[in-house]
Design a protein around this motif. Structure first.
Motif, PDB file in Angstrom:
ATOM      1  N   TRP A 194      66.931  34.104  50.932  1.00 57.38           N
ATOM      2  CA  TRP A 194      67.661  35.185  50.273  1.00 57.38           C
ATOM      3  C   TRP A 194      68.607  34.635  49.204  1.00 57.38           C
ATOM      4  O   TRP A 194      68.713  35.184  48.108  1.00 57.38           O
ATOM      5  CB  TRP A 194      68.438  35.969  51.319  1.00 57.38           C
ATOM      6  CG  TRP A 194      69.219  37.120  50.761  1.00 57.38           C
ATOM      7  CD1 TRP A 194      68.761  38.365  50.465  1.00 57.38           C
ATOM      8  CD2 TRP A 194      70.614  37.122  50.448  1.00 57.38           C
ATOM      9  NE1 TRP A 194      69.781  39.151  49.977  1.00 57.38           N
ATOM     10  CE2 TRP A 194      70.935  38.410  49.958  1.00 57.38           C
ATOM     11  CE3 TRP A 194      71.624  36.160  50.530  1.00 57.38           C
ATOM     12  CZ2 TRP A 194      72.223  38.755  49.562  1.00 57.38           C
ATOM     13  CZ3 TRP A 194      72.897  36.502  50.137  1.00 57.38           C
ATOM     14  CH2 TRP A 194      73.187  37.786  49.649  1.00 57.38           C
ATOM     15  N   TRP A 197      66.682  33.627  46.187  1.00 59.39           N
ATOM     16  CA  TRP A 197      66.271  34.796  45.408  1.00 59.39           C
ATOM     17  C   TRP A 197      67.437  35.380  44.630  1.00 59.39           C
ATOM     18  O   TRP A 197      67.303  35.783  43.480  1.00 59.39           O
ATOM     19  CB  TRP A 197      65.678  35.845  46.355  1.00 59.39           C
ATOM     20  CG  TRP A 197      65.398  37.154  45.686  1.00 59.39           C
ATOM     21  CD1 TRP A 197      64.526  37.412  44.673  1.00 59.39           C
ATOM     22  CD2 TRP A 197      66.031  38.404  46.000  1.00 59.39           C
ATOM     23  NE1 TRP A 197      64.549  38.739  44.330  1.00 59.39           N
ATOM     24  CE2 TRP A 197      65.473  39.381  45.134  1.00 59.39           C
ATOM     25  CE3 TRP A 197      66.989  38.800  46.939  1.00 59.39           C
ATOM     26  CZ2 TRP A 197      65.861  40.707  45.174  1.00 59.39           C
ATOM     27  CZ3 TRP A 197      67.370  40.122  46.983  1.00 59.39           C
ATOM     28  CH2 TRP A 197      66.804  41.058  46.101  1.00 59.39           C
ATOM     29  N   ARG A 198      68.620  35.380  45.247  1.00 59.29           N
ATOM     30  CA  ARG A 198      69.791  35.990  44.624  1.00 59.29           C
ATOM     31  C   ARG A 198      70.479  35.082  43.603  1.00 59.29           C
ATOM     32  O   ARG A 198      71.296  35.561  42.820  1.00 59.29           O
ATOM     33  CB  ARG A 198      70.801  36.363  45.716  1.00 59.29           C
ATOM     34  CG  ARG A 198      70.337  37.478  46.634  1.00 59.29           C
ATOM     35  CD  ARG A 198      70.688  38.815  46.083  1.00 59.29           C
ATOM     36  NE  ARG A 198      72.136  38.979  45.993  1.00 59.29           N
ATOM     37  CZ  ARG A 198      72.735  40.013  45.434  1.00 59.29           C
ATOM     38  NH1 ARG A 198      72.010  40.962  44.884  1.00 59.29           N
ATOM     39  NH2 ARG A 198      74.057  40.105  45.394  1.00 59.29           N
ATOM     40  N   PRO A 200      69.173  32.637  41.011  1.00 59.21           N
ATOM     41  CA  PRO A 200      68.077  31.968  40.313  1.00 59.21           C
ATOM     42  C   PRO A 200      68.495  30.664  39.656  1.00 59.21           C
ATOM     43  O   PRO A 200      67.715  29.711  39.613  1.00 59.21           O
ATOM     44  CB  PRO A 200      67.638  32.995  39.265  1.00 59.21           C
ATOM     45  CG  PRO A 200      68.257  34.278  39.652  1.00 59.21           C
ATOM     46  CD  PRO A 200      69.426  33.992  40.497  1.00 59.21           C
ATOM     47  N   ARG A 203      68.302  27.985  42.297  1.00 56.91           N
ATOM     48  CA  ARG A 203      67.202  28.109  43.234  1.00 56.91           C
ATOM     49  C   ARG A 203      66.658  26.746  43.639  1.00 56.91           C
ATOM     50  O   ARG A 203      66.428  26.460  44.820  1.00 56.91           O
ATOM     51  CB  ARG A 203      66.106  28.968  42.604  1.00 56.91           C
ATOM     52  CG  ARG A 203      64.966  29.317  43.540  1.00 56.91           C
ATOM     53  CD  ARG A 203      64.101  30.384  42.889  1.00 56.91           C
ATOM     54  NE  ARG A 203      64.864  31.621  42.682  1.00 56.91           N
ATOM     55  CZ  ARG A 203      64.495  32.578  41.844  1.00 56.91           C
ATOM     56  NH1 ARG A 203      63.406  32.437  41.098  1.00 56.91           N
ATOM     57  NH2 ARG A 203      65.221  33.685  41.722  1.00 56.91           N
TER      58      ARG A 203
END
Length: 951
Positions: A194, A197-198, A200, A203
Motif C-alpha cells: 500500500w 502504491w501511495r 510512487p 516505490r
C-alpha cells in the motif's frame, strides 16, 4: 515503564510471581533450563527431562535464542522472568506510541491508543504465552519502520529504518512464536504494498528496503529458524493438512465478544466461569469499547472527507485481513490461505486477532484527535465542516437538533447501544442467545442470572463512553479527561475478567509440598540397574484437577526439580516418538501402552493419576453430595430398571460419555484358576461389600476370595468374608470394614471365571464400579500402588527398563558352570545439557543401549579403561578416545561396544546450530552497520567541510 514493574514486580517480591497457564507449565521451566545451561557455559541444545530427552533450542517453546532469555543465565530465575514480563508492555507501548506520533497523532491520542493496544485484547489475553506477546510487542516497531521508510524527510537515509524493520522481524523470529510472525508478516506485506502504491516517488526504495529488511530479519532469526526447521521436518507437525491448519479457527459469531468480552463468562468461577467451546484467551480481542466506537465514528461523512482520511482505509483493510485470518475455516477464504506458502505452517489462526487490535488502536487514536482533542475546523476539514454546519439563518434550536443527528455523533453510538441490547436480551430470558454463540449443552436462566447482573458493569462503561460523544462540544476539556477514565476503567474490568491470579503454592515455588512429595516418591521408587531415578508420567487428560496438577508439577514443571519424564508439553516433538507413545497432549498416555510395557521400556517407573480413571460412582454417599474420596463427583449410574425389586444389586452400564477422552476397558476380564486379578481405586475406600458380576452363569461352583490392598500398596490382606453366589453375580461381604487402595480377586475354584467390573460398597461412602479407563491397564503385577499425594494416586512400575543396558554381549560360561556372564552399564555422570558418560563392562562385543530418545545430531566417543579403577575412569595404554556412531534402537539410542571395560560419552551437536548462530551474528552486524552508515557519512561530510574551510 512504571506500570509493568508495579504489575509484575510487586507480586514477584511478595513470593507469587505472575506465572499462570502455559507460562507456568511450559515457558518458565524451559527458560530456567536454558539459563542453567548457559551458566555452565553450554549452549541450550538438549532437554534431558522431557519426552525421554528432546531438543531444547530447536523446539521453539523455550525461546532459547531470544535475547531476553539470556537474563536467566545471570539473574535469579524469578527476577529474570519478571524482567522479561515487564519488558513486553514497555516495548509494545513505546512502539505503539512512536508509531502513532509518526502518524501525526497528538500526545493524548497516541497515549490512549498505546495503552489500549498494550493493556487490552490480544496482548492481555495472550500474556499466558510470553513468547506470543514478546513477538507481538515488536509489531508496532516494524510498522513504524515501514512508515518511516516511505514518509521520511527528504535527504535522510533509509538505512536506519531498514535496520529497524529487519531487527524487529528478527527479534520476532527469535521469540519462537510462529503465529505473530506469520500473521504480522502478512499484514506488514500488505502495508508495504500500500505504501509503495501511495508513494510512487519512493516505490523502489520501499520495495528494496522491505526486501532487504526481510533478509536481515531471516539472518538474525537463523539461530532459531535453522535448527527449528530441521526438527519441525521430523516432528508431529511435519505433515500439514487443511484440517490441522484451520483447527484454531474462530467462529464468526464469537466476534461479538469484541463488543462485550464477558458475554460467555470470565476466567474465574465468579460470576460465571467461561462456558464457551473455545479457549477464552484465544478469542479475546477487546481493547475497549472506545476503539470499537472509533471504527464506526471515522466512517462519518465529516470524517471521510478529511484530507488524512485516505490514510485510514488501509487500517480498515488490515483489520479485515486479521478477521479473515482469525475466522479461517468459517469462511471460503480459508482454503485460499492454506495455499499461501509458509503462511500455512501455522495452526492457531485465531491469533490473527493481533492484527485486528493493532488496526483498532490506530483508528482509535485518529478518532480521538478528530473528535475530542483538536478543537475547531482544521485546514483539511473546512470543506466538510462547512457542509454539515447548520445554516446561519436557521434557528438555534434547529441547529442543535441537527447536530445531534450528525453521522459523527450517531455512528459512534452504535457499539454502546449494541452492548446494552445484548444485556437486555439476556435479561429478558434469552437462554437461546448463548447457543447462537455455540455454547454446548443446556443453559438455564438461573445459571445465567449472575452473569446478566455482572454485565451491568460493561453496559455502564459503554453508556459512559456514549455520553462523552454526546457531550463533547459542551465540555470538551472534561471529555478528554473522561476518555482516559473510561479507557482505564474498561481495561481494568477486562483484565480482572480475563487474567488469572498466580498460585503461590504452584510447583514453581521451592516449598510446594506436593511437588516435593513427588520428588520423594520418585526417589523412593528406587534406581534402575544403570543408576539414576526412573522417569515419571501423569495421566489426567480431562484435567479434572488443573490447580492440583500445577502444584504437584506436571510436565514441563518437572524440569524445575530435574525429574525425567516420558511426556512433554512443548510445541513440537519427534513424530516417530509421538506416533509410538501418544505423549504430546497434556497429561495423556495410551492405556494399552501402560499395560503392555511400552512405557516401561522407556524407563517409566512412576505413574501419577486420579480416581476418576479407576472407578465410577454408581450410588452416592448417604446424606451428602460430596464424596469422601476427594474426587470430582461423577453422576451416579442408575440401577438397571430390568432388575426386580429385591433382586441382585446390579447397575446399568457406565455411560459412554464417561470415556470421552480414552477408551473404556474391556467389559469382561478372565480370572484364571489359581490366579488373581487386582483393581485399584486410585484413592482409599473403606471396603465392606464387593459385588462381582458374572459374564455367564457358572457351570461349576465359583470360589472367589477377596483381598484388600493396603493404602500404601505394600501388602494384601485377606479378611474373613461371607460369599453369596447368584446366577449373575458373586457378593463378598466382609465381617469388618477394611480400608484399602484396591481389591484382589483370587480364583480358588476348579475353572477360570469371567467377570465384569466389580462394584465396591464402602461404609458410608457410596458405591463405585471399578471400570475406569485405567482399571484394566494399571494392575498388578506390572503396577504397584504407592500411596497418594493429595488427590493423586501414585503407582510404581518395578520392571522399568533403566537408563542403559548392554545387549548381545554374553560371554562363555565360567569354569564353575554357572550362567554365562552378561554385560552391564552404569551411568557415571549426566548433565542438564544432555552430555552423559556411561561405564560399560562387556565380556564380548555387544551393543550399548542408552534409554534416551534418538535424534539426529547425537555423537559419542568410546575410551577403553582399566576395570580396576574407581568408576572405570583409569585409561589403559593405547586407549585413546575414538568416535563411535550413534544409531537408533527403536525409539532410543545405541552404540557398538567392544569386549572389556570402556567409557562411552554422549554429546549432542545438532545440525544447523553453528550455521544458525553465525548467520544471526551476521544479521546483527548488518543491522548495526546500517544504523551507523548515515552517522559516519555525516561525520565525514562535516570533516570534509571543515577541511575545505581551512584550505
Amino acid at each position: 515503564m512504571a506500570l509493568p514493574l508495579l504489575l509484575y514486580g510487586v507480586p514477584a517480591a511478595l513470593g507469587a510471581p505472575v506465572l499462570v497457564g502455559d507460562n507456568l507449565i511450559q515457558n518458565y521451566p524451559l527458560r530456567v533450563l536454558v539459563g542453567l545451561d548457559l551458566r555452565h557455559g553450554h549452549l541450550p541444545l538438549w532437554n534431558p527431562y522431557l519426552w525421554s530427552g528432546t531438543p531444547l533450542l530447536a523446539g521453539f517453546s523455550a525461546g532459547a535464542a531470544y535475547p531476553g532469555t539470556l537474563l536467566f543465565a545471570f539473574l535469579p530465575n524469578v527476577v529474570a522472568w519478571t524482567a522479561n514480563q515487564a519488558a513486553v508492555p514497555v516495548v509494545a507501548a513505546l512502539g505503539m506510541l512512536a508509531l502513532l506520533r509518526d502518524f501525526g497523532r497528538s500526545w493524548t491520542a497516541a497515549a490512549l491508543g498505546a495503552v489500549s493496544f498494550t493493556y487490552g485484547g490480544f496482548m492481555v489475553a495472550q500474556s499466558v504465552h510470553i513468547d506470543i506477546v514478546q513477538a507481538g510487542a515488536f509489531l508496532p516497531w516494524a510498522f513504524l519502520a515501514l512508515h518511516r521508510l516511505a514518509r521520511r524527510p527528504e535527504g535522510t537515509s533509509p538505512l536506519p529504518w531498514v535496520a529497524l524493520l529487519g531487527a524487529g522481524t528478527g527479534l520476532m523470529i527469535l521469540t519462537g512464536a510462529v503465529e505473530p510472525i506469520l500473521d504480522g508478516g502478512a499484514a506488514l506485506a500488505v502495508y508495504a504494498l500500500w505504501l509503495a502504491w501511495r508513494t510512487p516517488a519512493r516505490r523502489r526504495a520501499i520495495v528494496a528496503g522491505a526486501l532487504a529488511a526481510v533478509v536481515i530479519g531471516l539472518l538474525m532469526g537463523a539461530a532459531q529458524l535453522l535448527p527449528g526447521a530441521a526438527l519441525q521436518a521430523q516432528s508431529q507437525r511435519a505433515v500439514h493438512d487443511y484440517g490441522y491448519f484451520t483447527s484454531g479457527s474462530m467462529n464468526k459469531s464469537l466476534t461479538i465478544l469484541g463488543l462485550d468480552p464477558l458475554l460467555l463468562g470470565t476466567d474465574h468461577a465468579y460470576p460465571l466461569a467461561y462456558y464457551g467451546t473455545y479457549n477464552l484467551p484465544e478469542i479475546s480481542s477487546y481493547i475497549g469499547i472506545l476503539p470499537v466506537m472509533a471504527a464506526f465514528g471515522l466512517l462519518a461523512r465529516r470524517n471521510r472527507r478529511a484530507r488524512e482520511a485516505s490514510d485510514w482505509w488501509i487500517w480498515y483493510g488490515l483489520g479485515l485481513l486479521g478477521l479473515v485470518i482469525t475466522w479461517g475455516d468459517f469462511t471460503p477464504v480459508g482454503h485460499l490461505l492454506f495455499h499461501v506458502p509458509f503462511f500455512n505452517r501455522q495452526r492457531l489462526l485465531s491469533r490473527g486477532l493481533l492484527v485486528v487490535d493493532l488496526s483498532l488502536a490506530v483508528l482509535f487514536a485518529a478518532w480521538v484527535d478528530r473528535t475530542f482533542v483538536r478543537k475547531g475546523p482544521d485546514t483539511d476539514t473546512d470543506t466538510d465542516t462547512r457542509a454539515e454546519a447548520p445554516a446561519a439563518e436557521a434557528p438555534a434550536a434547529a441547529g442543535r437538533s441537527r447536530r445531534w443527528l450528525r453521522s459523527d455523533v450517531v455512528l459512534p453510538l452504535v457499539p454502546p447501544a449494541a452492548v446494552v441490547a445484548l444485556q437486555l436480551a439476556l435479561l429478558a430470558g434469552g437462554t437461546w442467545f448463548p447457543h447462537v454463540l455455540h455454547v454446548p449443552g443446556p443453559v438455564s436462566r438461573s445459571s445465567l442470572w449472575p452473569l446478566v447482573v455482572f454485565l451491568t458493569i460493561p453496559s455502564a462503561v459503554a453508556l459512559g463512553a456514549a455520553a462523552l460523544v454526546v457531550l463533547r462540544d459542551r465540555h470538551r476539556r472534561a471529555t478528554v479527561v473522561g476518555l482516559a477514565v473510561v479507557v482505564v476503567a474498561d481495561l481494568v474490568l477486562f483484565n480482572i475478567a480475563v487474567q488469572v491470579a498466580p498460585d503461590p503454592d504452584a510447583a514453581n515455588s521451592p516449598t510446594a509440598r506436593p511437588a516435593n512429595a513427588l520428588v520423594a516418591a520418585v526417589l523412593g521408587a528406587g534406581a534402575g540397574a544403570a543408576g539414576g531415578a526412573h522417569r515419571v508420567a501423569f495421566f489426567d487428560p480431562d484435567r479434572y484437577y488443573p490447580i492440583e496438577s500445577n502444584q504437584i508439577g506436571q510436565p514441563d514443571l518437572t524440569v524445575l526439580r530435574r525429574l525425567d519424564s516420558i511426556q512433554g508439553y512443548g510445541a513440537i516433538v519427534s513424530g516417530t516418538y509421538q506416533a509410538a507413545t501418544h505423549t504430546h497432549d497434556q497429561m495423556t498416555l495410551d492405556p494399552a501402552d501402560l499395560a503392555d510395557g511400552t512405557y516401561a521400556a522407556l524407563d517409566l517407573g512412576l505413574l501419577v493419576s486420579v480416581p476418576e480413571y479407576f472407578l465410577h460412582m454408581v450410588a452416592p454417599p448417604p446424606g451428602g453430595p460430596v464424596t469422601p474420596t476427594g474426587a470430582v463427583r461423577l453422576p451416579p449410574v442408575p440401577p438397571d430398571p430390568a432388575v426386580a425389586p429385591g433382586g441382585p444389586r446390579t447397575f446399568a452400564p457406565t455411560p459412554a460419555a464417561a470415556f470421552a477422552t480414552v477408551p473404556a476397558p474391556p467389559p469382561v476380564i478372565t480370572v484364571a484358576v489359581g490366579g488373581s486379578r487386582t483393581w485399584f481405586f486410585g484413592t482409599e475406600l473403606g471396603v465392606r461389600t464387593v459385588t462381582v458380576p458374572l459374564a455367564a452363569p457358572a457351570a461349576t461352583p465359583v470360589a472367589l476370595h477377596l483381598g484388600v490392598v493396603s493404602p500404601d500398596g505394600t501388602s494384601v490382606a485377606w479378611p474373613q468374608a461371607t460369599t453369596t453366589v447368584s446366577a449373575d453375580a458373586v457378593t463378598l461381604t466382609l465381617a469388618r470394614m477394611a480400608v484399602g487402595s484396591g481389591i484382589v480377586l483370587r480364583d480358588d475354584g476348579p475353572s477360570d471365571v469371567r467377570v465384569g467390573a466389580p462394584v465396591v460398597w464402602g461404609a458410608g461412602q457410596g458405591a463405585y464400579r471399578l471400570d475406569g479407563a485405567l482399571s484394566a491397564a494399571v494392575s498388578a503385577p506390572r503396577w504397584r500402588a504407592d500411596g497418594r499425594i493429595g488427590v493423586f494416586a501414585v503407582f510404581v512400575e518395578p520392571s522399568a527398563a533403566g537408563r542403559a543396558w548392554v545387549e548381545g554381549a554374553t560371554g562363555s560360561a565360567p569354569a564353575t558352570g554357572s550362567a554365562p556372564a552378561t554385560g552391564s552399564a552404569q551411568v557415571v555422570s549426566a548433565d542438564p545439557w544432555g552430555t552423559e558418560t556411561i561405564r560399560v563392562q562387556a565380556p564380548a562385543a555387544g551393543t550399548l543401549v542408552r534409554n534416551v530418545q534418538y535424534a539426529t545430531g547425537w555423537q559419542a566417543t568410546l575410551r577403553p579403561t582399566s576395570p580396576g579403577e574407581a568408576g572405570g575412569a583409569g585409561p589403559v595404554p593405547g586407549g585413546a578416545p575414538r568416535a563411535v556412531a550413534v544409531r537408533p534402537h527403536g525409539l532410543v539410542q545405541s552404540v557398538a561396544v567392544p569386549a572389556g571395560t570402556s567409557l562411552v560419552t554422549f554429546s549432542y551437536h545438532p545440525h544447523r546450530v553453528v550455521e544458525g548462530m553465525a548467520l544471526s551474528a551476521i544479521g546483527l552486524v548488518v543491522a548495526v552497520g546500517l544504523c551507523l552508515v548515515p552517522a559516519l557519512s555525516r561525520r565525514r561530510a562535516r570533516a570534509g567541510a571543515a577541511g575545505g574551510g581551512r584550505g
